[in-house]
Design an enzyme around this catalytic site. Sequence first.
Site, PDB file in Angstrom:
ATOM      1  N   GLU A 233       0.833  -1.203   0.000  1.00 50.00           N
ATOM      2  CA  GLU A 233       0.000   0.000   0.000  1.00 50.00           C
ATOM      3  C   GLU A 233       0.866   1.251   0.000  1.00 50.00           C
ATOM      4  OE1 GLU A 233      -3.958   1.720   2.241  1.00 50.00           O
ATOM      5  OE2 GLU A 233      -2.535   0.550   3.430  1.00 50.00           O
TER       6      GLU A 233
ATOM      7  N   HIS B 113       1.043   8.302   6.862  1.00 49.97           N
ATOM      8  CA  HIS B 113      -0.338   8.086   7.307  1.00 49.97           C
ATOM      9  C   HIS B 113      -0.938   9.449   7.598  1.00 49.97           C
ATOM     10  CE1 HIS B 113      -3.639   6.187   9.757  1.00 49.97           C
ATOM     11  NE2 HIS B 113      -3.577   5.399   8.709  1.00 49.97           N
TER      12      HIS B 113
ATOM     13  N   SER C 102     -12.644  -2.461  -2.042  1.00 53.05           N
ATOM     14  CA  SER C 102     -11.985  -2.702  -0.760  1.00 53.05           C
ATOM     15  C   SER C 102     -13.012  -2.664   0.357  1.00 53.05           C
ATOM     16  CB  SER C 102     -10.900  -1.651  -0.503  1.00 53.05           C
ATOM     17  OG  SER C 102      -9.854  -1.763  -1.438  1.00 53.05           O
TER      18      SER C 102
ATOM     19  N   ARG D  14     -10.287  -6.639  -1.656  1.00 60.63           N
ATOM     20  CA  ARG D  14      -9.235  -6.343  -0.678  1.00 60.63           C
ATOM     21  C   ARG D  14      -9.890  -6.019   0.657  1.00 60.63           C
ATOM     22  NH1 ARG D  14      -6.948  -1.479   1.037  1.00 60.63           N
ATOM     23  NH2 ARG D  14      -4.829  -1.660   1.879  1.00 60.63           N
TER      24      ARG D  14
END
Length: 749
Positions: free
Chosen positions: A396, A411, A573, A600
Amino acid sequence: MHLCIHAPVYPCIRVSVHVTLGTAAPGAGGLQGAASCASGVPGAVPREAQPPGPAPEPARAGAAGLTDDEDIKLMLKGSLLWKIKSPRRAKERLYRLQEDGMTIWFERRFRHARSKQIFSVMHIEGVREGYQSEGLRKYGASFPERHCFTIVFKGKRKNLDLAARGEEDARHWVQGLTKLIARVDPARTRCRALSLPGLTWIHDMLRRADKNKDNKMCFREIKNVLRMINVDMNDIYAYKLFKECDRSGDERLEEREVEEFCRRLLRRPELEEIFGRYSGEDCVLSAEELREFLRDQGEEASPRQARAIIHAYELNEKAKQQDLMMLDGFMMYLLSADGDILNQEHTKVHQDMSQPLCHYFISSSHNTYLTDNQIGGTSSTEAYIRAFMKGCRCVELDCWEGSNGEPIIYHGHTLTSKILFRDVIESIRDYAFKQSPYPVILSLENHCGLEQQATMARHMKAILGDMLLTQPLEGQDPKDLPSPEQLKGKVLVKGKKLPDLQHEPRSSGSLSDNEDEEEEEEEEEEEGLQERGSRQASQVAPELSSVVVYCQAVPFPGLAQALRDPRPCEMSSFSERKARKLIREAGKAFVRYNAQQLSRVYPLGLKMNSSNYNPQEMWNAGCQLVALNFQTPGYEMDLNAGRFLGNGRCGYVLKPGFLRSSRGSFSPEPPLAPLPQVITAQQLPKLNAEKRSSIVDPLVRVEIHGVPADCSKKQTQHKLNNGGKLCSRTGARVLPAGIWVGGQGLGSS
């Protein structure tokens, strides 16, 4: 310590060694007991009568042809190396290889004192030359690149970035360490297989216990060694063994006598018992008796295969010539790779790799850039490298607007550090296919504006080159997913895509906010948390859209519509909560959905400590990309390691047939019949180095993870005050037929 092995079709077997009381330093590994048994082989010397030597040589630097090696000579002499870890001035220290060929010694200088430190070659994963670490790229500019190298450690230990005074010194260390690392696995395998002490570890223990440094051990020092290896023994019995091994009678045990003491101490009566059960009174296994043992383990064995095992593992030449196996050979076989719980055929790619991507479980990472928690942890390109070396195939990238027109990864809205998108792509180029040749998926979480999105696309094209897939494969229907075999060596981008005028999207929201974040925010609202700030990625740059081919990220349209109009190249996802809800409310339909296209699953955003969820329940529903926080150890990552241990650790595991059928129903195979037993484990680690006098009370727990009907957990009774060896003759019978569980060296894993 946990060991996870997945059965070829579905369930996961998890073997855990638990230390319930007591404690001390890890490293209790390498000792292996010897057993005594009279031999029935004509001309062979009975085991009791055999002299102690010659024993295997310690893994010293001079062994196996390295005596005259120029690289090793320089390492034994030692070198002054600069340790580079910050923008401040680097620190020069003396590094030297010890005579055992397995230990690196270095001296740390504090303000008022010096401290000698060591680390083991066994703990090194690899060595990199030049500026091939994040630390050296940042802080190594003041040293010539050819003077620099990086020691990469296993586990979570940070890299050691070093610079030598000259290019020649650096080359000697890189080449020398590479040679020593290559020797580690064969040496450990040999020590595990042979019923003799792992001498490298013994010599380390002796050095620590030998207080007066005279290379001899008095009884008090022997007692210290026993505590180091986690064994609490009655003084009278310990002294009796001590006297039996003291051949010189001077109340001191020399090196060979200590080895003999360890042999007697760590006999394996539980394996002797099994051997005696099949061999009879003559204590020798014939080929037919070995076949009987193998058949009882659920293995097929012809007379020819039995003879091949004897010739491969029997140590006594006379016995081997007569197709007979003695106890040492039997133990060597059981503790070898061929006796391992993992089918050795599965250590290489053995599954059909020509099916569509959606027919495979794919090893996947969440927040791959993090080395710690998602609130204030460090972001690093090293995290990507470590994930790839563990077989991860989907990573990711959380992409945000950076300064100077360069996108960054971190993040968002947290205190985590930031790294350049460009640096991450370079690491992907260098390491994506070192462990596995099968395709890598880059899961982009895009928060950048159009200009920096275009920059992202340019970086990927320029750095990855032909590795980046930008067009559908020739001869392949662009609406169908290709196979891992067809995509070998390719990098795929998962992201949003501009609509094709000839193929209208299901929803006008396909270019709205990132679907991962969208669902996560829904859940935060349910918890009464504040929404995150507005995001910039409400549009997609054409340049970035063009590199999305087979993994177009779209909001989930609902099971009914997705099954009515399947689009294999679109993927959605799901948070772990959303996935559980679908499994609970429409499990069979969700399985059919996952048989046709990729999905996902990712952890809840509320998990501030980056904890994981149980991946097994997602695999049960056929979800392919079950993303976990690789930086967070625990049983969830143990299960993930077990799931992808087979098929050559390539990161792709073929799903069972009932999870690949778009017209099937969720009907896993019947529960397993638990049969075999836990036999033995030894060399279990202590946990608290500060409490030297304590001894662990270990037990072995065996778990099966799969669909609810398959799940099972049993454990042996704990063994009071003995981390050196744990035997379970009645054992926890919880494993599927044909799997033998024996532990040796579990504490050092």
